[in-house]
Enzyme design. Structure first.
Site, PDB file in Angstrom:
ATOM      1  N   HIS A 266       0.858  -1.186   0.000  1.00  0.00           N
ATOM      2  CA  HIS A 266       0.000   0.000   0.000  1.00  0.00           C
ATOM      3  C   HIS A 266       0.890   1.231   0.000  1.00  0.00           C
ATOM      4  O   HIS A 266       1.941   1.256   0.648  1.00  0.00           O
ATOM      5  CB  HIS A 266      -0.908   0.000   1.232  1.00  0.00           C
ATOM      6  CG  HIS A 266      -2.035   0.981   1.150  1.00  0.00           C
ATOM      7  ND1 HIS A 266      -1.876   2.325   1.438  1.00  0.00           N
ATOM      8  CD2 HIS A 266      -3.339   0.828   0.805  1.00  0.00           C
ATOM      9  CE1 HIS A 266      -3.034   2.941   1.284  1.00  0.00           C
ATOM     10  NE2 HIS A 266      -3.941   2.062   0.904  1.00  0.00           N
ATOM     11  N   ASP A 322      -7.916  -4.590  -0.131  1.00  0.00           N
ATOM     12  CA  ASP A 322      -8.386  -5.146  -1.400  1.00  0.00           C
ATOM     13  C   ASP A 322      -8.024  -6.614  -1.553  1.00  0.00           C
ATOM     14  O   ASP A 322      -8.675  -7.339  -2.309  1.00  0.00           O
ATOM     15  CB  ASP A 322      -7.785  -4.362  -2.571  1.00  0.00           C
ATOM     16  CG  ASP A 322      -8.276  -2.930  -2.624  1.00  0.00           C
ATOM     17  OD1 ASP A 322      -9.488  -2.725  -2.431  1.00  0.00           O
ATOM     18  OD2 ASP A 322      -7.463  -2.029  -2.856  1.00  0.00           O
TER      19      ASP A 322
END
Length: 384
Positions: A266, A322
């Protein structure tokens, strides 16, 4: 802060990375420690102890509601779930080839126009436009039912926001676990500081465009595959792998080709994404109730293989939200083309909070660009 240097020697931050553009009391992210807070409350506590409706009140009103306030707010929110017939008719008119996100982006201003025509005030600030939160889930469910040739299902105001969405989508009340999973997933995606879509909403709001225009612009930003589509790509990876025994070899081959493993890493978090921890717990519970699904076992092998590969190179990497959310939606029988619209159905609460905050202390955004074109040249002297 990451700066690039132009040939002129001036420095700039590509993509505004690390640049502080405004003050905000809505969301705090500690990327080094892997922590996320909505108005001072940790995402773990909110996901475990509060409904999406309660979290919406927190984001829009600035405080967690007590039981009496939550009941009142939930009644207001649920009363706004139904769509005007004109909106339903408009949903039926869109060509089937149009992506759901394009439909959503264009129909939000239409909802605002209808309210103005009905003599209902258009809320410039978004603070009291909680009907958009309520109606967005209905829009997504209705659009799916219309496109799949099924009759639309009217909202059930006895159900929570997440459970009602699944009911409208599938035509039958969800299990308690499924309803809770949907509600928690919405909470985890409701807000995340100045991501691309939220920043877009604030930029548009800074021009004093109304709430509906600002939300519409945010939907357009979320539609881009670099922002809202990662969980769908993770699910596509899982479907390619097909079985847990094949996962490790598949990942090793992909890494050898320097392919990106979607859902890992991320831009903000340098530790575990706290949202990933919460949604993985949901996935574990769903997997126990639906043991014929291979999604979770495959994802765990992928995670472990990537982790070991990166550790050998002294580059630790962690899954983000996700990585697991697409599998949760898949187990809830939600089609992949609705993953990003559901992201929007959650994030609209955060968008509205940021739009209201922008209006409260507004200054129009006007960054500069570092010019790299040709020097000033008299007309007629430059050859093509």
């Amino acid at each position: 802060m990451s700066f690039s240097e132009a040939s002129s020697g001036q420095q700039y931050a590509r993509g505004l990375e690390g640049v502080v553009a405004t003050e905000s009391s809505i969301c705090k992210i500690d990327g080094q420690q892997g922590q996320l807070y909505y108005r001072g409350y940790s995402i773990e506590d909110l996901a475990d102890q509060h409904s999406f409706e309660g979290v919406t009140h927190l984001l829009l009103k600035g405080s967690l509601p007590n039981n009496q306030t939550l009941q009142q707010f939930s009644r207001q929110l649920r009363a706004e779930r139904a769509l005007p017939e004109a909106v339903v008719e408009m949903l039926r008119r869109y060509p089937s080839a149009v992506h759901p996100m394009e439909v959503l982006q264009s129909i939000i201003p239409y909802i605002g126009a209808l309210r103005r025509e009905e003599g209902r005030a258009i809320d410039l600030s978004c603070e009291n436009s909680y009907h958009l939160v309520a109606q967005f889930a209905t829009l997504v469910a209705y659009l799916h039912r219309i496109r799949t040739g099924q009759p639309i299902i009217e909202p059930d105001n006895s159900l929570s926001h997440g459970a009602n969405f699944l009911y409208m989508l599938h035509g039958k009340p969800p299990s308690k676990l499924a309803g809770t999973a949907m509600d928690v997933a919405l909470t985890l995606h409701a807000e995340h500081s100045l991501n691309a879509s939220t920043f877009t909403a604030r930029v548009v709001a800074s021009t004093l465009a109304n709430c509906y225009s600002s939300v519409s612009a945010a939907i357009g930003a979320l539609y881009g595959p670099l922002h809202g589509g990662a969980n769908e790509q993770v699910l596509q990876m899982v479907q390619k792998i097909a079985k847990p025994a094949a996962a490790a070899d598949w990942v090793k081959q992909a890494l050898a080709k320097k392919e990106k493993i979607m859902g890992m890493g991320h831009r903000v978090y340098k530790a575990t994404d706290p949202r990933a921890v919460a949604i993985e717990r949901l996935l574990q519970e769903l997997s126990q109730s639906l043991p014929h699904h291979n999604d979770y076992p495959i994802l765990k092998v992928v995670q472990e293989t990537v982790r070991d590969y990166m550790r050998e190179r002294n580059k630790p990497i962690y899954p983000n939200v996700d990585f697991f959310s697409g599998a949760v939606y898949n187990m809830l029988s939600i089609p992949a083309n609705l993953f990003t619209p559901i992201f929007a159905a959650a994030r609209i609460a955060g968008w509205a909070a940021h739009i209201a905050e922008q209006y409260a202390n507004n200054r129009i955004y006007r960054p500069r660009a570092l010019y790299t074109g040709p020097p000033p040249t008299p007309l007629g002297t430059r050859q093509s």
